[in-house]
Design a protein around this motif. Structure first.
Motif, mmCIF file in Angstrom:
data_model
loop_
_atom_site.group_PDB
_atom_site.id
_atom_site.type_symbol
_atom_site.label_atom_id
_atom_site.label_comp_id
_atom_site.label_asym_id
_atom_site.label_seq_id
_atom_site.Cartn_x
_atom_site.Cartn_y
_atom_site.Cartn_z
ATOM 1 N N GLY A 107 -27.781 -16.651 26.269
ATOM 2 C CA GLY A 107 -26.323 -16.679 26.120
ATOM 3 C C GLY A 107 -25.842 -15.304 25.704
ATOM 4 O O GLY A 107 -24.800 -15.165 25.094
ATOM 5 N N GLY A 136 -19.104 -12.751 12.639
ATOM 6 C CA GLY A 136 -19.218 -13.450 13.922
ATOM 7 C C GLY A 136 -18.304 -14.667 13.906
ATOM 8 O O GLY A 136 -17.948 -15.170 12.828
ATOM 9 N N SER A 137 -17.904 -15.124 15.095
ATOM 10 C CA SER A 137 -17.081 -16.340 15.087
ATOM 11 C C SER A 137 -17.949 -17.538 14.713
ATOM 12 O O SER A 137 -17.445 -18.584 14.321
ATOM 13 N N GLN A 138 -19.266 -17.371 14.799
ATOM 14 C CA GLN A 138 -20.160 -18.449 14.365
ATOM 15 C C GLN A 138 -19.921 -18.763 12.885
ATOM 16 O O GLN A 138 -19.926 -19.928 12.484
ATOM 17 N N LEU A 142 -16.934 -20.937 12.558
ATOM 18 C CA LEU A 142 -17.214 -22.360 12.805
ATOM 19 C C LEU A 142 -17.789 -23.021 11.551
ATOM 20 O O LEU A 142 -17.426 -24.146 11.198
ATOM 21 N N TYR A 187 -20.111 -26.479 23.096
ATOM 22 C CA TYR A 187 -20.961 -25.367 22.639
ATOM 23 C C TYR A 187 -21.958 -25.877 21.585
ATOM 24 O O TYR A 187 -21.556 -26.376 20.534
ATOM 25 N N TYR A 191 -12.387 -29.869 18.687
ATOM 26 C CA TYR A 191 -12.916 -28.523 18.920
ATOM 27 C C TYR A 191 -12.865 -28.256 20.431
ATOM 28 O O TYR A 191 -13.548 -28.927 21.207
ATOM 29 N N ASP A 241 -11.707 -22.219 20.264
ATOM 30 C CA ASP A 241 -12.743 -21.179 20.212
ATOM 31 C C ASP A 241 -12.652 -20.354 21.497
ATOM 32 O O ASP A 241 -12.791 -20.902 22.594
ATOM 33 N N PRO A 265 -14.282 -16.981 22.659
ATOM 34 C CA PRO A 265 -14.992 -15.693 22.729
ATOM 35 C C PRO A 265 -15.017 -15.082 24.127
ATOM 36 O O PRO A 265 -15.346 -13.909 24.272
ATOM 37 N N TYR A 266 -14.665 -15.867 25.165
ATOM 38 C CA TYR A 266 -14.836 -15.383 26.548
ATOM 39 C C TYR A 266 -13.535 -15.063 27.275
ATOM 40 O O TYR A 266 -13.566 -14.657 28.436
ATOM 41 N N SER A 323 -13.688 -13.224 18.802
ATOM 42 C CA SER A 323 -14.950 -12.519 18.568
ATOM 43 C C SER A 323 -14.971 -11.158 19.252
ATOM 44 O O SER A 323 -14.370 -10.979 20.317
ATOM 45 N N SER A 330 -17.987 -10.038 19.991
ATOM 46 C CA SER A 330 -19.349 -10.030 20.530
ATOM 47 C C SER A 330 -19.415 -9.792 22.031
ATOM 48 O O SER A 330 -20.338 -9.137 22.510
ATOM 49 N N LYS A 331 -18.475 -10.334 22.790
ATOM 50 C CA LYS A 331 -18.580 -10.248 24.244
ATOM 51 C C LYS A 331 -17.794 -9.070 24.818
ATOM 52 O O LYS A 331 -17.936 -8.771 25.999
HETATM 53 N N1 PMP Z 1 -18.449 -19.744 20.304
HETATM 54 C C1 PMP Z 1 -18.984 -19.779 21.531
HETATM 55 C C2 PMP Z 1 -18.418 -20.698 22.543
HETATM 56 C C3 PMP Z 1 -20.068 -18.961 21.848
HETATM 57 O O1 PMP Z 1 -20.610 -19.018 23.066
HETATM 58 C C4 PMP Z 1 -20.584 -18.085 20.858
HETATM 59 C C5 PMP Z 1 -21.750 -17.154 21.121
HETATM 60 N N2 PMP Z 1 -22.743 -17.585 21.923
HETATM 61 C C6 PMP Z 1 -19.982 -18.099 19.597
HETATM 62 C C7 PMP Z 1 -18.913 -18.926 19.353
HETATM 63 C C8 PMP Z 1 -20.486 -17.248 18.464
HETATM 64 O O2 PMP Z 1 -20.240 -15.911 18.733
HETATM 65 P P1 PMP Z 1 -20.279 -14.759 17.629
HETATM 66 O O3 PMP Z 1 -20.726 -15.357 16.352
HETATM 67 O O4 PMP Z 1 -21.225 -13.749 18.156
HETATM 68 O O5 PMP Z 1 -18.861 -14.257 17.557
#
Ligand code: PMP
Length: 402
Positions: free
Chosen positions: A37, A101-103, A106, A127, A170, A205, A207-208, A234, A236-237
């Motif tokens: 992922g 991270g957005s993780q 969550l 997810y 969610y 959520d 991130p994409y 996020s 991250s992407k």
């Molecule tokens: N939400 C979704 C839908 C994701 O796919 C991911 C990463 N795989 C995350 C949250 C977490 O991303 P991050 O913590 O890197 O911001």
């Protein structure tokens, strides 16, 4: 056996991520992995990050290396509040909480909104990392009926009866992980109206969302119901996951509790990382950088579309994603993606079986393929191998038993 430690009930509910277990196997050299992922490491702006690290350490080394505010670095919070206005959201910087991270966002959501036995509604599928983040807080998951555009508005009607007191739904409207699907503008209006009517707030959520290929996705759900939606974003992407930078945009009534949860979790997200990322993005860097990621992923998406058409046997179903990183495949009847995985790995490829992404009633015929970490040529090769494995298995199943 040690008898000294007694583990919490929530610890018993935690399981090793099936995806992490699979990734271990697929890290073997020579495997063409479509399982990850991860974003493509070729998109990380190494030079810009290097220069920004230098600037931060030269200009404000002591502040950058000191403890800092739990809310996050103020200029970065301002920048985030500005940036999401492009998604139709009107946000004050005071509503932005920078997270690790957005993780982590969550996890904080789970911490302040979930209770043991209280329902939480999720898409079908959803997810996996969110299921893992919420699970320790002991919710009861309700799977919302979903189609090629995401959750079906009618699903909210049933919640009143089937899961009264649902704490939140969610939702992932943009290029969902794992299916790649996107929610159209009309569906967004209907979903928000249905959620509002049912009295179920939304955790969105996203991130994409920046990784669109042809046209940007419609406005955020949070723009349609600001006081009833908590939004997660996020870096991250669009930059790198390595800095672990994400953010929550919270309705004002939730912010103080989220902040307390954040403080207890890690005091604050590394101030150095926040300053470096701010230094990179402050003057519009993403306006040139993100289009280069889109172009790259679009050509990889095209390669996968072509390869799937060419190599997958009849009866496989998929929807071409218009953004993000994933294809979601449904195999013909009688096939089980998890059972096929060892054979696929032996043949030199890897994918993620889809069953892991369901809160309830997993569909064993589904699997997720990432198209962003292989070259177009490798994608062609990998999908050809997948096609061969599927054909062989189907042929075996059809052989008459003596
Ligand atoms: N939400 C979704 C839908 C994701 O796919 C991911 C990463 N795989 C995350 C949250 C977490 O991303 P991050 O913590 O890197 O911001």
């Amino acid at each position: 056996m040690s008898t000294v430690w007694i583990q919490a009930r929530r610890a018993a509910r935690m399981n090793p991520s099936i995806i992490r277990e699979i990734l271990k196997v697929t890290e073997k050299p020579g495997i063409l992995s479509m399982a990850g992922g991860l974003p493509s490491a070729d998109t990380f702006p190494v030079e810009a990050l290097k220069a920004a690290c230098d600037t931060v350490l030269s200009k404000n080394p002591r502040e950058a290396l000191q403890y800092s505010a739990s809310e996050g670095y103020a200029p970065l919070r301002d920048w985030v509040a500005q940036r999401v206005s492009a998604l139709g959201m009107q946000v004050e910087p005071e509503q932005v909480l920078i997270t690790t991270g957005s993780q982590q966002g969550l996890d904080l959501v789970g911490k302040i909104l979930c209770d043991s036995g209280a329902p939480v509604a999720v898409e079908t599928p959803t997810y996996l990392g969110a299921l893992q983040a919420f699970t320790p807080y002991e919710p009861i998951f309700t799977s919302l009926a979903s189609d090629g555009e995401g959750v079906v508005p009618d699903a909210f009607k049933r919640l009143r009866h089937d899961a009264p007191g649902t704490r939140f739904a969610y939702l992932l409207p943009n290029y969902q992980n794992p299916t790649g699907r996107v929610m159209g503008a009309a569906r967004r209006e209907q979903v928000v109206a249905a959620a509002r009517h049912a009295g179920v707030p939304i955790v969105e959520d996203n991130p994409y969302g920046d990784l669109w290929f042809d046209a940007p996705p419609p406005s955020a759900l949070a723009s349609l119901w600001p006081e009833g939606t908590l939004y997660l974003g996020s870096f991250s992407k669009v930059l790198t996951p390595g800095f672990r930078l994400g953010y929550v945009i919270a309705p004002k009534e939730l912010y103080p509790k989220l902040l307390q949860a954040k403080q207890a979790a890690d005091l604050h997200t590394p101030g150095f990382n926040q300053r470096v990322v701010y230094e990179v993005v402050r003057d519009g860097f993403l306006e040139q950088h993100v289009p280069s990621i889109r172009a790259r992923y679009r050509s990889q998406r095209d390669a996968m579309t072509q390869a799937l058409r060419e190599h997958l046997p009849a009866g496989c179903e998929w929807q071409e994603p218009t953004g993000g990183m994933f294809f979601w495949i449904r195999l013909p009847e009688g096939l089980d993606a998890m059972a096929l995985l060892p054979q696929a790995v032996d043949a030199g490829i890897a994918f993620v079986p889809g069953a892991a992404f369901y809160a309830q009633s997993p569909d064993a015929r589904t699997l997720r393929l990432s198209f962003v970490t292989l070259t177009p040529a490798q994608i062609g090769e990998g999908v050809a191998i997948l096609g061969r494995v599927l054909r062989e298995t189907l042929a075996l199943a059809e052989e008459p038993t003596p």
